[in-house]
Every structure is written in C-alpha cells, then in structure tokens.
Design an enzyme around this catalytic site. Structure first.
Site, short mmCIF file in Angstrom:
data_model
loop_
_atom_site.label_atom_id
_atom_site.label_comp_id
_atom_site.label_asym_id
_atom_site.label_seq_id
_atom_site.Cartn_x
_atom_site.Cartn_y
_atom_site.Cartn_z
N THR A 169 0.89 -1.17 0.00
CA THR A 169 0.00 0.00 0.00
C THR A 169 0.91 1.20 0.00
O THR A 169 2.07 1.09 0.37
CB THR A 169 -0.88 -0.01 1.28
OG1 THR A 169 -1.97 -0.89 1.12
CG2 THR A 169 -1.41 1.34 1.67
N ARG A 197 -13.58 -7.60 -2.28
CA ARG A 197 -13.00 -7.38 -0.95
C ARG A 197 -12.57 -5.91 -0.81
O ARG A 197 -11.96 -5.33 -1.70
CB ARG A 197 -11.80 -8.29 -0.75
CG ARG A 197 -11.11 -8.14 0.61
CD ARG A 197 -9.77 -7.47 0.49
NE ARG A 197 -9.04 -7.40 1.74
CZ ARG A 197 -7.99 -6.65 1.94
NH1 ARG A 197 -7.51 -5.91 0.96
NH2 ARG A 197 -7.39 -6.61 3.10
N GLY A 199 -10.42 -3.33 1.66
CA GLY A 199 -9.46 -3.34 2.76
C GLY A 199 -9.58 -2.10 3.63
O GLY A 199 -10.53 -1.31 3.52
N ASP A 200 -8.59 -1.94 4.49
CA ASP A 200 -8.60 -0.83 5.45
C ASP A 200 -8.23 0.51 4.83
O ASP A 200 -8.56 1.56 5.39
CB ASP A 200 -7.57 -1.14 6.55
CG ASP A 200 -6.18 -1.30 5.95
OD1 ASP A 200 -6.02 -2.17 5.05
OD2 ASP A 200 -5.26 -0.55 6.32
N THR A 220 -0.73 0.60 6.96
CA THR A 220 -0.49 -0.42 5.96
C THR A 220 -0.35 -1.77 6.66
O THR A 220 -0.02 -1.81 7.84
CB THR A 220 0.77 -0.13 5.13
OG1 THR A 220 1.12 -1.28 4.36
CG2 THR A 220 1.97 0.24 6.02
N GLY A 221 -0.57 -2.84 5.91
CA GLY A 221 -0.44 -4.18 6.48
C GLY A 221 -1.65 -5.03 6.15
O GLY A 221 -2.33 -4.79 5.15
N GLY A 223 -5.08 -5.77 6.11
CA GLY A 223 -6.20 -4.86 6.32
C GLY A 223 -7.25 -5.33 7.30
O GLY A 223 -7.82 -4.53 8.03
N1 ASP Z 1 -3.77 -2.73 3.99
C1 ASP Z 1 -3.87 -3.12 2.62
C2 ASP Z 1 -5.07 -3.99 2.42
O1 ASP Z 1 -5.32 -4.84 3.26
C3 ASP Z 1 -2.65 -3.85 2.12
C4 ASP Z 1 -1.34 -3.32 2.64
O2 ASP Z 1 -1.26 -2.27 3.27
O3 ASP Z 1 -0.31 -3.94 2.42
O4 ASP Z 1 -5.74 -3.84 1.45
#
Ligand code: ASP
Length: 302
Positions: A169, A197, A199-200, A220-221, A223
């Site tokens: 992200t 889907r 995400g966050d 990030t991470g 989600g």
């Molecule tokens: N947070 C993002 C998601 O889950 C992906 C990411 O940040 O790596 O869509």
C-alpha cells in the site's frame, strides 16, 4: 504562522522477500520522489492536503508500488483499488473503494470529499463520478505490471496451505506551515483477494485519519486486522485521551495493544508541530521522511 513542515511516506509494511530485496533501489527512488513532490508544495507555503495527494499520486504512478499502476490482482485477475484522504484542519474526508480504471484513486477520493456531500463512493458509482469530473481513466490492462501478473499466476497455482499473503500500500502524512496536517492512503489490496474485498486503506479511522489536535496517520499491512483495530483513529485517541506523545501513541497501538495480532501492521504519523512517528510489527516497511529542511531519511528494514 510558521510551523515546521514535515512529510512522511510509506510503500507498505510486509515480510522481507526476494522481491523486496530485488526492488530496493526502485523503492528508494520512488519514496524519494514522493517526498520531494510533497516537500516542494510544503516549502512554498502550500497545504498539507495538497502535499499528501501529490506524494500518493507519485507512488500510484510508480509501477513498483501496489497502488494505481502496479496494483495487485484479485482472484478474478482484476485490479480493484481503494483510497482515502483526510484533512486534519476540518475533519473532512473522502474515500473510494473497488475502483477500476482510475489512474489516481487518491484524487478521486479528494474529489469525493470536495465535490460531493458524501464521504465514501464505491464500485460503479465511483467510476461514473470519476468520468463525470474528468479524471484520467485507462483500460484495465494499463494497471497490470509483469511483476503483479507473475504474483497472481504464482498464487493461482499454489495449494491453499502454501499461500502467503502478498500485499502493499502507499500512504503519506504531512504538516504544513499553517499548522495543518493531512493524510492519504491508496492500495491495490492483497494479491488474489476475493472480488469485491474492501481493505482498510479506504476506511477513515482504520487506513487513514487526520485531526490537527492530535495527528495524521496512514496505515499499511493486513487490512482485516487494521479494520478491526481501527488503528489510525486509535493512535489519535491514544494522544487525545491518554496524553501520549506521537511516537509513544504509534508504538502503544501497533506494538503493545495489538501485540497478539498475527498479521502485519504499520503506521506513519505526523503532528502539527512537525514531529513524525513510525511504528510497525512487520519485517520491513518501506518508508521515508523529511522534517523542515533536513535530509530525506529512507529505511526499509528495522
Ligand atoms: N492494507 C492493505 C489492504 O489490506 C494492504 C497493505 O497495506 O499492504 O488492502
């Protein structure tokens, strides 16, 4: 007013992998360019909101980051992007989910914020709105890079038990001379995510939050954990209700309160004094920052 300007950007919190190793110099170059485009705006007395949009646009246009061009492909082999932006001076926010064909989803999110009475548009309606306001659109193959196509194919052929989450992200937080802060986040989501889907990254409070009184955050991470932990707002709340400093609030939420979370979580944050906070629990987080006229700092590993 003459507050300290500051900018931080990220290109995802994730496991260290052969891909990260191979692309390190491209990531560093991309992060540096994003910092510079935001810094040019801030240095001229421009607004934090413009700076974070500019930084994220640069990263969306960069094929090495999972946002805009270079987004991950979902299980149907399609790109569906999420983005959000928030202005800490007035708590206004804009967000878009499951967006196709829009070159810069962060600008669509900003346009939702400023040009509609809504906060969040998704899917077909978001695309129609992008067309109506004249944002740059491209056919879907424009967004698909060789690297993301190979990741999709590899994922498609793996046994379910061998599938590892591949994600990334981009995001930016900034403080301007006027004492305002802002944040923006944009993503292609996770490789092989279910169609539809969300995400966050597009969720105000989880992927993005900004309030001049506390901080601006981009996360990030994985989600699903970030949504459930309402991570961006929680960092702000840790400052507001517990009086924590910016870095302490980031560490507390990412590494203490969520210490049992088995997924990746990373956050970058800034306050109106130009302090920067960064915390992550993953092996690496692509990140860069610059405070005042200091040097650009760049890091990938811990
Ligand atoms: N947070 C993002 C998601 O889950 C992906 C990411 O940040 O790596 O869509």
């Amino acid at each position: 007013m003459n507050n300290t300007i500051a900018i931080a950007v990220h290109g995802g919190a994730k496991p260290f992998s052969a891909t990260v190793e191979k692309n390190t110099s491209h990531y560093e170059e991309g992060l540096r360019e994003a910092i510079s485009s935001a810094y040019d705006i801030l240095q001229r007395g421009g607004y934090a909101l413009d700076a974070v949009e500019a930084a994220v646009r640069r990263l969306e246009d960069n094929i090495y980051f999972n946002a805009g061009i270079g987004s991950a492909l979902n299980s149907a082999g399609m790109v569906e992007m999420d983005a959000s932006i928030m202005d800490g001076s007035n708590l206004r926010a804009g967000a878009v989910a499951m967006v196709r064909k829009v070159r810069n989803p962060v600008s669509l999110a900003r346009s939702v914020m400023t040009g509609t009475s809504h906060v969040f548009l998704g899917g077909e309606g978001a695309l129609q709105y992008a067309e109506r306001v004249g944002l740059e659109l491209h056919p879907e193959p424009f967004f698909v890079t060789d690297e993301q196509f190979a990741a999709f194919q590899e994922h498609a052929t793996k046994e379910a038990s061998a599938k590892i989450k591949v994600h990334g992200t981009v995001g930016a937080v900034a403080a301007d001379v006027h004492g305002n802060i802002a944040s923006a986040t944009s993503t292609g989501g996770t490789t092989f995510q279910m169609e539809g889907r969300i995400g966050d990254s597009c969720m105000v409070g989880s992927g993005c939050y900004a309030n001049n009184k506390t901080c601006a955050v981009s996360t990030t991470g994985d989600g699903e954990y970030i949504i459930r932990g309402v991570i961006a707002y929680d960092i702000s709340a840790a400052m507001e209700y517990s009086g924590k400093t910016l870095q302490d609030a980031c560490n507390f939420v990412v590494c203490q309160k969520n210490k049992d979370v088995t997924g990746d979580i990373g956050a970058i944050a800034v306050d109106a004094l130009g302090n920067i906070g960064i915390s992550f629990n993953s092996e690496c987080m692509l990140r860069a920052w610059k405070i005042g006229d200091g040097q650009i700092a760049l890091k990938i590993l811990r």
